[in-house]
Write a protein that holds these residues in place. Structure first.
Motif, PDB file in Angstrom:
ATOM      1  N   UNK A  36       0.827  -1.213   0.000  1.00 26.76           N
ATOM      2  CA  UNK A  36       0.000   0.000   0.000  1.00 26.76           C
ATOM      3  C   UNK A  36       0.860   1.261   0.000  1.00 26.76           C
ATOM      4  N   UNK A  37       1.955   1.184   0.772  1.00 28.68           N
ATOM      5  CA  UNK A  37       2.897   2.316   0.850  1.00 28.68           C
ATOM      6  C   UNK A  37       3.522   2.570  -0.521  1.00 28.68           C
ATOM      7  N   UNK A  38       3.886   1.476  -1.175  1.00 24.57           N
ATOM      8  CA  UNK A  38       4.478   1.549  -2.518  1.00 24.57           C
ATOM      9  C   UNK A  38       3.450   2.114  -3.509  1.00 24.57           C
ATOM     10  N   UNK A  39       2.203   1.636  -3.387  1.00 22.25           N
ATOM     11  CA  UNK A  39       1.137   2.090  -4.294  1.00 22.25           C
ATOM     12  C   UNK A  39       0.867   3.580  -4.109  1.00 22.25           C
ATOM     13  N   UNK A  40       0.827   4.047  -2.851  1.00 21.55           N
ATOM     14  CA  UNK A  40       0.559   5.469  -2.599  1.00 21.55           C
ATOM     15  C   UNK A  40       1.703   6.338  -3.135  1.00 21.55           C
ATOM     16  N   UNK A  41       2.945   5.822  -3.031  1.00 22.70           N
ATOM     17  CA  UNK A  41       4.095   6.556  -3.587  1.00 22.70           C
ATOM     18  C   UNK A  41       3.990   6.620  -5.104  1.00 22.70           C
ATOM     19  N   UNK A  42       3.534   5.511  -5.712  1.00 20.94           N
ATOM     20  CA  UNK A  42       3.375   5.462  -7.172  1.00 20.94           C
ATOM     21  C   UNK A  42       2.286   6.442  -7.620  1.00 20.94           C
ATOM     22  N   UNK A  43       1.167   6.465  -6.899  1.00 17.64           N
ATOM     23  CA  UNK A  43       0.065   7.386  -7.246  1.00 17.64           C
ATOM     24  C   UNK A  43       0.555   8.835  -7.141  1.00 17.64           C
ATOM     25  N   UNK A  44       1.318   9.103  -6.076  1.00 14.70           N
ATOM     26  CA  UNK A  44       1.859  10.451  -5.866  1.00 14.70           C
ATOM     27  C   UNK A  44       2.783  10.845  -7.016  1.00 14.70           C
TER      28      UNK A  44
END
Lengths: 150, 68
Positions: A20-28
């Protein structure tokens, strides 16, 4: 059978948290790169980043390790104990500094002092907790592996 | 200060830290820390260790006066 620990979510939630942390960084990163929208705090698109980020941090914090036992639990408690002391000291330093700066008219330094206050922000604290816990676990593993069994 | 004979008992039984950890259901880090007197185990863990090594808790752990 593991020795007793506090209530924690199963380990798979921690893995989900890291993803989830990786996904939120990717979205950002996508939001920044596409330049469709420049993320700003408290606007709807940024919720796509902040909500997964916060949920991920929480999942990492409240889920157990692959093998969790009383020693790891004691380590967790110790880190939280030091973080609480640090927060109290930071807050105390912040209030004293603000009073001194405003009394002596050094308003310009308030910006720097306010930056110190950010350290006691809950999100920063959770991040510090996660980083400290991971670092200490890695350090102990390294120390243990360098030890030659007799 | 609490001292222990776990390393000695382990050597007598010819088992590794990992073997003890697996048998008791804790991490190897826990056994390592107990052996090096960095961590004092709970009563439950002390009893499990004593059952594993076939010794009493008093034979495994002893209180050492810090002045000694």
């Amino acid at each position: 059978m593991n020795t007793k620990t506090n209530f924690l979510l199963p380990h798979k939630f921690q893995i989900a948290g890291w993803w989830g942390l990786l996904a939120s960084a990717a979205i950002f990163a996508i939001l920044l790169c596409t330049k469709i929208y420049v993320p700003q705090l408290y606007t709807p698109p940024i919720l796509l980043v902040t909500i997964p980020f916060l949920i991920s941090l929480l999942l990492i914090c409240i889920s157990c390790e692959k093998i969790d036992d009383e020693y790891i639990n004691a380590l967790r408690s110790r880190i939280i104990y030091y973080i609480i002391i640090a927060v109290v000291l930071i807050k105390m330093f912040y209030y004293i500094s603000v009073v001194i700066c405003t009394s002596y008219g050094a308003i310009g330094t308030l910006g720097i002092i306010s930056f110190i206050n950010i350290l006691s922000n809950p999100i920063v604290l959770i991040s510090i907790y996660i980083i400290a816990f991971r670092l200490i676990l890695t350090f102990y593993k390294y120390k243990m592996n360098s030890y030659v069994e007799q | 200060m609490l001292n222990n004979n776990i390393r000695v008992e382990r050597a007598i039984k010819r088992v590794s830290q990992q073997d003890v950890a697996d048998a008791i259901g804790v991490t190897r880090q826990t056994i390592f820390s107990i052996e090096n007197n960095k961590y004092v185990p709970s009563t439950e863990l002390a009893l499990r260790l004593s059952a594993y090594f076939g010794k009493t808790v008093n034979e495994l752990f002893r209180i050492v006066d810090s002045k000694e």
